[in-house]
Design an enzyme around this catalytic site. Structure first.
Site, mmCIF file in Angstrom:
data_model
loop_
_atom_site.group_PDB
_atom_site.id
_atom_site.type_symbol
_atom_site.label_atom_id
_atom_site.label_comp_id
_atom_site.label_asym_id
_atom_site.label_seq_id
_atom_site.Cartn_x
_atom_site.Cartn_y
_atom_site.Cartn_z
ATOM 1 C CD GLU A 219 48.330 30.268 43.792
ATOM 2 O OE1 GLU A 219 48.388 31.613 43.891
ATOM 3 O OE2 GLU A 219 49.083 29.626 44.806
ATOM 4 C CE LYS B 15 49.019 37.789 35.710
ATOM 5 N NZ LYS B 15 48.467 39.200 35.978
ATOM 6 C CG ASP C 93 42.766 41.961 35.616
ATOM 7 O OD1 ASP C 93 43.818 42.660 35.882
ATOM 8 O OD2 ASP C 93 42.120 42.394 34.288
ATOM 9 C CE1 TYR D 172 49.708 37.294 44.631
ATOM 10 C CE2 TYR D 172 47.429 37.324 44.437
ATOM 11 C CZ TYR D 172 48.673 38.012 44.400
ATOM 12 O OH TYR D 172 49.068 39.190 43.743
ATOM 13 C CE LYS E 110 48.024 38.402 31.196
ATOM 14 N NZ LYS E 110 48.942 39.554 30.903
ATOM 15 C CB CYS F 69 12.845 55.385 11.278
ATOM 16 S SG CYS F 69 13.131 53.535 10.764
ATOM 17 C CB CYS G 182 10.132 53.207 7.728
ATOM 18 S SG CYS G 182 9.927 53.813 9.111
ATOM 19 C CB CYS H 40 11.002 53.340 14.045
ATOM 20 S SG CYS H 40 9.836 53.136 12.742
ATOM 21 C CB CYS I 182 9.530 50.288 10.095
ATOM 22 S SG CYS I 182 11.138 50.389 9.886
HETATM 23 S S1 IVH Z 1 52.274 35.374 42.814
HETATM 24 C C1 IVH Z 1 56.707 35.964 42.342
HETATM 25 N N1 IVH Z 1 49.690 34.673 42.357
HETATM 26 O O1 IVH Z 1 49.892 38.999 38.798
HETATM 27 C C2 IVH Z 1 55.273 35.822 42.342
HETATM 28 N N2 IVH Z 1 50.548 36.659 41.353
HETATM 29 O O2 IVH Z 1 53.207 38.983 38.890
HETATM 30 C C3 IVH Z 1 54.457 36.949 43.046
HETATM 31 N N3 IVH Z 1 48.564 38.071 40.594
HETATM 32 O O3 IVH Z 1 51.179 41.762 39.843
HETATM 33 C C4 IVH Z 1 53.215 36.965 42.327
HETATM 34 N N4 IVH Z 1 46.890 36.558 40.989
HETATM 35 O O4 IVH Z 1 49.441 41.218 41.134
HETATM 36 C C5 IVH Z 1 50.910 35.803 41.971
HETATM 37 N N5 IVH Z 1 47.662 33.930 42.273
HETATM 38 C C6 IVH Z 1 48.445 34.892 41.914
HETATM 39 C C7 IVH Z 1 48.192 36.120 41.419
HETATM 40 C C8 IVH Z 1 49.252 37.022 40.931
HETATM 41 C C9 IVH Z 1 47.404 37.699 40.344
HETATM 42 C C10 IVH Z 1 49.038 39.452 39.874
HETATM 43 C C11 IVH Z 1 50.157 39.864 41.006
HETATM 44 C C12 IVH Z 1 51.379 40.402 39.835
HETATM 45 C C13 IVH Z 1 50.718 39.845 38.522
HETATM 46 C C14 IVH Z 1 52.183 39.142 37.830
#
Ligand code: IVH
Length: 672
Positions: free
Chosen positions: A115, A117, A119, A227, A314, A408, A411, A426, A431
């Site tokens: 999935e 991640k 931010d 999620y 990551k 400038c 020049c 400029c 120039c």
């Molecule tokens: S699962 C025990 N799924 O990443 C598992 N976390 O932990 C619980 N995050 O602060 C988290 N996307 O906020 C999970 N698809 C995803 C996620 C996700 C982002 C964040 C979550 C947590 C951090 C790591």
């Protein structure tokens, strides 16, 4: 209207509006217009105002926010919100897979869900008998902050679960996010209002959610995706089924989550996600991989407050800190002065960065970057690295604020700032810095592609006084070149051959090489489809130019201004006289399919006959540019099955939309 009638109408409207909001925000496929929705919402508000005690818990009118509070009460999570262990490379990810197999005592493939991640800011929602009862931030994982009035304002977040048989209690977890376009708009508005900008979408999402006045939260276009579930976990036995279940309950879940039969498939999903990273509408910083089967998750358990069954793989970071050695001012080919920070080199996402643009005077002042400062530098996609913020705690004593020069730097001529523009310019057309940039642009790969004409030689040529315009390049001879510093006979001959070869380039390249403000490769492509020679383009009226789809008044005005400048006309005449012969037809018609040069295409929905990446590659091979979102520049939208909001967007902007059969025909793949 009597009380019974009001109750009936309120029920009906609440349910209808929630259904439409779900279609709009979660499914991305509304069935009524915004105006129609607003009309129903106003009707509901009016009846609710007359019968306030009949307002339902899931009424959309709760989304406007409630009275401000003094603080956020603490919220104890029904079960702790764990964190996840990180990994940073494929090798580490395969270690994770091996550890799991070892722990479970098996050699069999492990199924995973991969999935994005997100931010953002993690949240937990509690539903009692189907109704949203509480929303909380993560806090330390055991106790977070109760932000219930705030989460209620998030559009598309169900106030009531869908379906007729809700569980007694449901605890769901996910991420609150702010999409990039909204983040940028919010920051623009804040700047105009003189408020400090947010450093990134995550900070903006967090700042918006953690407002004591939830009406402020309501004014921010927050979004979310769910999620995970806390205890008691709904009645499903895998993560894949859980995501499906969450969708049925009416939550947004990430459509880019992938089921993987084993670690290899997860690694492929990572590669796919990494390359899609910057085209997604929201920020992600990696991929979370979870063991799919709950039975296995239970057996794996947790260590030190993180589950053994999940890992956050990551992405390479896009931000790093480094030190500003000095701030220099560059003069671009149109005379614009750009402050640039020279940095102690630092690797960001696999690329060494030693310079970052500061854009303009306002930007330097806003960020207050000074020589000697430690700064956070960011690289996002293909854009030039930029400075996000200054680490003030590490500012050396006596660091002086930066000021733009009054003359400038190249020049010595005067610089001026035009009304309403943020750039200093400029004004001297001759120039040397502008000349240098113009020549380099002329010779660049997207222009006349003169190999061997790099910075050093261009500088020599300008110093020698023999080259004042691009046309002068075509009058150079071997003897002269061989005599300029650091150039032997061989390189001189090569350079002359490259200059000679550049005489016959496709028209769009020639147009782009001229360096007309706002006319890059893409616009040049559009222009050369409409005009078959540079003369015809030079004579074009503003109306003729703006009649071309994709060309607006600003670009058209800039083209007109360029050709009305006698000096520019003289240079073009001299180029043509020297034997430069732009070729009108792009000789690009590959095996099959028309040339799509100049087209900006957006793909949406699923194509039955190929992956989206293949469709993209094919379009690009035919000369089209493929982008991730619909804008005024889009010329064509290809809609597969289940198209998303891009289709609606295209219709709003009256952009041509074609389906899969026409698409196959267009790319020459019609199988009849
Ligand atoms: S699962 C025990 N799924 O990443 C598992 N976390 O932990 C619980 N995050 O602060 C988290 N996307 O906020 C999970 N698809 C995803 C996620 C996700 C982002 C964040 C979550 C947590 C951090 C790591």
């Amino acid at each position: 209207m009597d009380r019974d009638e009001a109750r009936l109408r309120i029920d009906r409207l609440t349910e209808e509006l929630n259904e439409h909001a779900w279609r709009y925000y979660v499914l991305d496929s509304p069935v009524i217009s915004d105006a129609e929705y607003d009309r129903l919402a106003r009707e509901l508000e009016a009846i609710e105002a007359a019968f306030p005690d009949l307002v339902r818990a899931d009424s959309p009118s709760h989304r406007v926010g409630a009275a401000p509070r003094d603080d956020f009460p603490p919220f104890r999570h029904p079960s702790p919100m764990l964190s996840i262990q990180n990994c940073f490379s494929e090798a580490e990810f395969f270690d994770f897979d091996r550890r799991i197999k070892k722990f479970l005592g098996t050699d069999d493939d492990i199924e995973y869900m991969a999935e994005p991640k997100l931010d953002g800011l993690s949240i937990e929602l509690v539903y009692q008998r189907g109704l949203l009862a509480a929303g909380a931030t993560r806090g330390d994982g055991t106790v977070g902050e109760d932000v219930t009035p705030n989460v209620r304002t998030i559009h598309g977040l169900p106030l009531k679960l869908r379906g007729s048989d809700p569980p007694e209690q449901l605890v769901v977890r996910g991420e609150v996010i702010l999409e990039k376009v909204h983040f940028e708009r919010l920051n623009r508005e804040r700047e105009e209002a003189g408020e400090p900008a947010f450093a990134n979408p995550r900070n903006a999402a967090a700042g918006s959610l953690r407002q004591l006045d939830s009406r402020i939260t309501a004014s921010r276009p927050l979004s979310y995706m769910m999620y995970a579930a806390g205890l008691p976990v709904p009645d499903v036995d895998s993560q894949q089924d859980l995501l499906r279940r969450l969708e049925e309950f009416g939550f947004r879940v990430n459509p880019r989550s992938r089921f993987c039969r084993n670690a290899h498939e997860a690694a492929a999903a990572y590669a796919e996600l990494l390359s899609a990273r910057f085209s997604l509408p929201y920020d992600i910083d990696g991929m979370v991989v979870k063991v799919n089967r709950f039975e296995l998750q239970r057996r794996l358990g947790e260590v030190s407050r993180s589950p053994r069954w999940a890992v956050a793989w990551k992405f390479p970071p896009v931000q790093e800190t480094t030190r500003v050695q000095r701030i220099v001012v560059q003069v671009g080919r149109t005379g614009v002065l750009t402050p640039v920070a020279e940095l102690e080199p630092v690797r960001i996402g696999g690329v060494e960065v030693s310079r970052a643009t500061l854009h303009n005077e306002d930007e330097v002042r806003r960020k207050d970057v000074r020589a000697g400062d430690t700064v956070v530098v960011q690289r996002a996609g293909d854009v030039i690295p930029e400075i996000v913020s200054v680490v003030l705690a590490r500012r050396p004593e006596g660091a002086a604020p930066f000021a733009m020069p009054e003359r400038c730097p190249a020049c010595g001529g005067p610089v001026s700032r035009e009304e309403g523009e943020s750039a200093l310019r400029c004004a001297n057309m001759n120039c040397p810095a502008q000349l240098r940039e113009r020549l380099l642009h002329f010779a660049s790969r997207g222009g006349m592609d003169i190999q061997g004409l790099g910075e050093k030689i261009v500088e020599r040529l300008i110093e020698s006084g023999r080259v004042r315009t691009a046309a002068d390049l075509y009058r150079l001879d071997k003897e002269f070149l061989a005599n300029i510093e650091r150039m032997g006979e061989k390189s001189a001959a090569n350079l002359l051959a490259a200059i000679e070869a550049s005489k016959r380039r496709p028209l769009p390249r020639f147009i782009s090489a001229l360096g007309i403000l706002h006319v890059g490769e893409h616009v040049a492509g559009l222009l050369s489809q409409r005009f078959s020679s540079i003369d015809a383009l030079a004579r074009a009226s503003a109306e003729e130019l703006t009649a071309i789809p994709g060309i607006g008044p600003e670009v058209s005005e800039s083209i007109r201004r360029f050709f009305s400048e006698p000096q520019n006309r003289k240079i073009i005449e001299a180029l043509l006289a020297a034997g430069v012969t732009p070729i009108a037809e792009e000789a690009k018609n590959t095996s099959a399919g028309a040339s799509l040069a100049g087209q900006v295409v957006v793909l949406t929905g699923t194509l039955a006959s190929m992956e989206r990446s293949q469709a993209k590659a094919r379009l690009e091979a035919l000369g089209a540019r493929v982008t991730g979102s619909v804008s005024k520049k889009t010329t064509l939208v290809v809609a597969g099955s289940d198209p998303g909001s891009k289709l609606a967007e295209a219709e709003k902007l009256s952009i041509k939309v074609i389906g899969e059969p026409e698409f196959l025909e267009l790319i020459g793949m019609r199988k009849d």
